[in-house]
Design an enzyme around this catalytic site. Sequence first.
Site, mmCIF file in Angstrom:
data_model
loop_
_atom_site.group_PDB
_atom_site.id
_atom_site.type_symbol
_atom_site.label_atom_id
_atom_site.label_comp_id
_atom_site.label_asym_id
_atom_site.label_seq_id
_atom_site.Cartn_x
_atom_site.Cartn_y
_atom_site.Cartn_z
ATOM 1 N N ASN A 57 -37.703 -2.042 -38.139
ATOM 2 C CA ASN A 57 -38.014 -1.552 -36.794
ATOM 3 C C ASN A 57 -38.694 -0.191 -36.837
ATOM 4 O O ASN A 57 -39.500 0.136 -35.956
ATOM 5 C CB ASN A 57 -36.741 -1.467 -35.945
ATOM 6 C CG ASN A 57 -36.192 -2.830 -35.597
ATOM 7 O OD1 ASN A 57 -36.917 -3.807 -35.562
ATOM 8 N ND2 ASN A 57 -34.891 -2.896 -35.351
ATOM 9 N N ASP A 104 -47.376 -4.211 -37.946
ATOM 10 C CA ASP A 104 -46.782 -5.234 -37.094
ATOM 11 C C ASP A 104 -46.519 -6.520 -37.865
ATOM 12 O O ASP A 104 -45.594 -7.277 -37.533
ATOM 13 C CB ASP A 104 -47.720 -5.509 -35.907
ATOM 14 C CG ASP A 104 -47.100 -6.435 -34.878
ATOM 15 O OD1 ASP A 104 -45.929 -6.224 -34.521
ATOM 16 O OD2 ASP A 104 -47.790 -7.367 -34.427
ATOM 17 N N ASP A 107 -43.573 -5.672 -40.921
ATOM 18 C CA ASP A 107 -42.171 -5.407 -40.594
ATOM 19 C C ASP A 107 -41.274 -6.620 -40.844
ATOM 20 O O ASP A 107 -40.146 -6.485 -41.343
ATOM 21 C CB ASP A 107 -42.025 -4.898 -39.157
ATOM 22 C CG ASP A 107 -42.646 -5.843 -38.127
ATOM 23 O OD1 ASP A 107 -43.066 -6.964 -38.491
ATOM 24 O OD2 ASP A 107 -42.723 -5.453 -36.943
ATOM 25 N N ASP A 125 -40.052 -5.799 -32.095
ATOM 26 C CA ASP A 125 -41.450 -6.046 -32.476
ATOM 27 C C ASP A 125 -42.275 -6.479 -31.282
ATOM 28 O O ASP A 125 -43.321 -5.885 -30.971
ATOM 29 C CB ASP A 125 -41.486 -7.110 -33.573
ATOM 30 C CG ASP A 125 -42.895 -7.392 -34.073
ATOM 31 O OD1 ASP A 125 -43.697 -7.927 -33.282
ATOM 32 O OD2 ASP A 125 -43.195 -7.106 -35.237
ATOM 33 N N HIS A 126 -41.822 -7.504 -30.580
ATOM 34 C CA HIS A 126 -42.596 -8.020 -29.455
ATOM 35 C C HIS A 126 -42.554 -7.071 -28.265
ATOM 36 O O HIS A 126 -43.472 -7.069 -27.435
ATOM 37 C CB HIS A 126 -42.078 -9.402 -29.061
ATOM 38 C CG HIS A 126 -42.376 -10.439 -30.085
ATOM 39 N ND1 HIS A 126 -42.168 -11.786 -29.880
ATOM 40 C CD2 HIS A 126 -42.883 -10.338 -31.343
ATOM 41 C CE1 HIS A 126 -42.520 -12.461 -30.963
ATOM 42 N NE2 HIS A 126 -42.941 -11.601 -31.869
ATOM 43 N N ASP A 129 -45.332 -4.817 -28.931
ATOM 44 C CA ASP A 129 -46.569 -5.561 -28.673
ATOM 45 C C ASP A 129 -46.868 -5.634 -27.181
ATOM 46 O O ASP A 129 -48.031 -5.547 -26.763
ATOM 47 C CB ASP A 129 -46.457 -6.984 -29.239
ATOM 48 C CG ASP A 129 -46.441 -7.011 -30.758
ATOM 49 O OD1 ASP A 129 -46.871 -6.022 -31.378
ATOM 50 O OD2 ASP A 129 -45.986 -8.019 -31.328
#
Length: 405
Positions: A57, A104, A107, A125-126, A129
């Site tokens: 993260n 991205d 990770d 992650d998302h 994004d």
Amino acid sequence: MVLGRFTSGSTYVSEQGLENLKLYRYQSVDLSWTTHYVLRHYWNWCVTLFPRWMAPNLITLVGFGFVVGNLALFLYYTPDLTGPAPAWLYFSAALGMWLYSTFDNVDGKQARRTGTSSPLGELFDHGCDALNCSLGGLLQAAGMGLGHSWYSVGIIFCTSLTFYLSTWEEYHTKVLFLGIINGPTEGLILACVLMALSGVYGPQIYFENAHASFGSWLAPVVPPHYRVIDCLIVLLFLGVVLAHAPYCLTAVHRVCVRDRKSYTLALAELLPMALFLSCAYLWLASPDSYIFTHQHLALFIITVGIAFGRIATKIILAHVTLSPFPWFTVQMIPVILGAALTNLPRWLGQAPLLTPHSEHTFLWACFVFASVAYVHWALFVIDRFCTYLGIRCLTIPQAPSAKSK
């Protein structure tokens, strides 16, 4: 130390939702030839450069920081988003976007490498994004010198819509699908190339006549008055309408038929995004709005981008916790209110309610509200996940046993 202890976190994640994390399985399909033949080898090499103590993260957050940092530089050097900025800044933006894409994708590999994969990883992650749809889109607009214009808005609206559709699709199919040509891969490569070209030739190249730039072979399909940017925006729009959206719609339809669920109800879940984009458009398009004329578009995009980040991330949260679809978020209220304040008086035949100064003040208030609400929600959700799973968000406390995602 986990990111604080918040007892009211159950407001955002139910106990049943936490229990459902035991059923979580990350699934993805990437059909991109670029990924398969080139980038996966590059990413496999890149992950070896990161120390094993670096949390996945944290890699995600650092990668997102490259976008935020370059955007801050553009807002400092070119607050009009037109420029030209120093040539090095366009190359820095292209490199920053490339590093964001690299981090991205690395990770997840770092998570498997260190045995720290968890549902929080996908959410984190998302979530970044989702924020990048607006912040990265604004960086792209500045990197191409699009200014406070509908061109900038068009890029960000299309990017946000495609992300929402993909997130909605994943909620129903349980699989993150990336096609042969997709935004996170080929789209980001193109974005990097376009910003690098601004560094070489200057951003004015995108406002040159398309026929003069590419030759008369465009004559059968491109109107003679079209500029390069017009062609790029049309291609982006057609890609969303003719390729991305139809695939998402048909994929969800197949799942609804297979699982005997209501496709009509699934389609209704697109209404929150339709409302959000419609209100944002109405606010910008109102003759009584001064966002374009007084160059407040950057603040507007960042504000609605934070709101969109929460809208999309709540769907991801519902996906990983197997919770009901989230129909509304409180951060939509400022956008709805802004559309009403700038349009209702005119529709009712009354004098405008907002002046340039009061609209700017209202926009700042919306930004503060959206930011505080987002951070408050994010910290609560992260804490609930970390507490329940016994993990940390940005650190690896000890070397865990290897396990797959």
